[in-house]
Design an enzyme around this catalytic site. Structure first.
Site, mmCIF file in Angstrom:
data_model
loop_
_atom_site.group_PDB
_atom_site.id
_atom_site.type_symbol
_atom_site.label_atom_id
_atom_site.label_comp_id
_atom_site.label_asym_id
_atom_site.label_seq_id
_atom_site.Cartn_x
_atom_site.Cartn_y
_atom_site.Cartn_z
ATOM 1 C CD GLU A 242 -2.839 1.197 2.382
ATOM 2 O OE1 GLU A 242 -3.765 2.023 2.346
ATOM 3 O OE2 GLU A 242 -2.705 0.354 3.281
ATOM 4 C CG ASP B 9 -3.421 -2.764 4.167
ATOM 5 O OD1 ASP B 9 -2.626 -1.990 4.741
ATOM 6 O OD2 ASP B 9 -4.596 -2.462 3.928
ATOM 7 C CB ILE C 33 -1.244 -0.836 9.572
ATOM 8 C CG1 ILE C 33 0.073 -1.176 10.257
ATOM 9 C CG2 ILE C 33 -2.329 -0.541 10.612
ATOM 10 C CD1 ILE C 33 0.607 -0.081 11.160
ATOM 11 C CG ASP C 34 -7.152 -3.563 6.271
ATOM 12 O OD1 ASP C 34 -7.219 -2.740 5.347
ATOM 13 O OD2 ASP C 34 -8.133 -4.196 6.687
ATOM 14 C CB THR D 262 -4.171 3.436 8.945
ATOM 15 O OG1 THR D 262 -3.450 2.489 8.155
ATOM 16 C CG2 THR D 262 -3.194 4.460 9.498
ATOM 17 C CG ASP E 15 -7.851 -2.034 1.088
ATOM 18 O OD1 ASP E 15 -7.041 -1.705 1.971
ATOM 19 O OD2 ASP E 15 -8.260 -1.255 0.213
#
Length: 271
Positions: free
Chosen positions: A72, A88, A90-91, A93, A221
């Site tokens: 990402e 990702d 940190i999905d 955030t 995502d």
């Protein structure tokens, strides 16, 4: 790809995801600040997002230098093996920023293009560092949570279904999504908005949600979560009944999937 090869990829993805989860969780203890914004003032990036992705990229390419990497937060790297890692770091955030324990490390390994309509998902891992839960799946191997096999809820009519969804960072698009929600909400048991697509898809796999839909998701995502939901028995698709794309992701047991798709079509969405 052979079963042994996909199992090895899952093992590697799990090890890397757990190391990244520990790194991000410890970084969160030290406090978080916004590094920049992206598509809108509320679409944020933290330094931990960037550092976690850099860690994952380094670990992947150390182990498999010929693979591609799509994340990402930085430019994609093109590999020669035909295998791509879709990540990702940190999905969720915003949850991470606020200290809400619903954010995840999401790592998928796919064969072919880093396009959901063209790839074949091989392995996926989603880790929630706040709870320690590790969701995982490999193609044909089922979906698992901490050693327990997962099964999506079946035979749930829309009138009794708990749905998950999410909203865009664009204020204009959120208005459109709210109008769609007005079509679905009276038809279902209720709606939940957790703030992490990866965890929502894993919730479908675990039976914590009966179904999930969202528009505007990027490949990273949903790449890992979609495979986990599928391997738990959910149907995952997108516009016109095809593959999940930026335009639409739906995940539910087949019968419920069709009910949701029909409701979305009434709301003007190509489902």
């Amino acid at each position: 790809m052979s079963e042994d090869a996909s199992a090895a990829l899952l093992d590697l993805a799990r090890r890397i995801a757990l190391q990244a989860a520990e790194f991000a969780f410890e970084a969160r203890r030290g406090g978080v600040s916004i590094a920049e914004t992206k598509s809108s003032p509320v679409d944020i990036v933290t330094a931990v997002d960037r550092d976690t992705e850099a860690l994952i990229r380094r670990l992947v390419l150390e182990a498999r230098p010929d693979d591609g990497f799509v994340g990402e937060e930085a430019d994609a790297s093109i590999g020669t093996s035909g295998v791509n890692w879709v990540v990702d770091p940190i999905d969720g955030t915003v949850n991470f920023l606020y200290g809400i324990p619903a954010w995840a490390i999401s790592i998928a390994v796919v064969e072919g293009s880093a396009d959901p309509a063209r790839w074949t998902a091989l392995a996926g891992v989603v880790v929630n560092p706040s709870t320690g839960e590790v969701f995982e799946a490999r193609a044909g191997g089922g979906a698992w949570l901490d050693g327990r096999r997962l099964q999506a809820n079946a035979d749930v009519p829309l009138s009794h279904a708990l749905l998950g969804t999410g909203f865009s960072y664009s204020a204009q698009q959120r208005r459109v999504q709210a109008e769609v929600l007005l079509e679905l909400l009276p038809l279902a048991r209720d709606i939940r908005r957790v703030g992490s697509a990866a965890l929502d898809l894993c919730a479908v796999a675990a039976g914590r949600l009966d179904a999930y839909y969202e528009r505007g998701l990027n490949p990273w995502d949903h790449a890992a979560g979609a495979l986990i939901a599928q391997e738990a028995g959910a149907r995952v698709g997108g516009p016109g009944g095809g593959a999940a794309t930026f335009e639409l992701v739906i995940a539910a047991a087949p019968g419920l999937y069709e009910e949701i798709a029909e409701a979305l079509r009434r709301a003007g969405i190509d489902a």
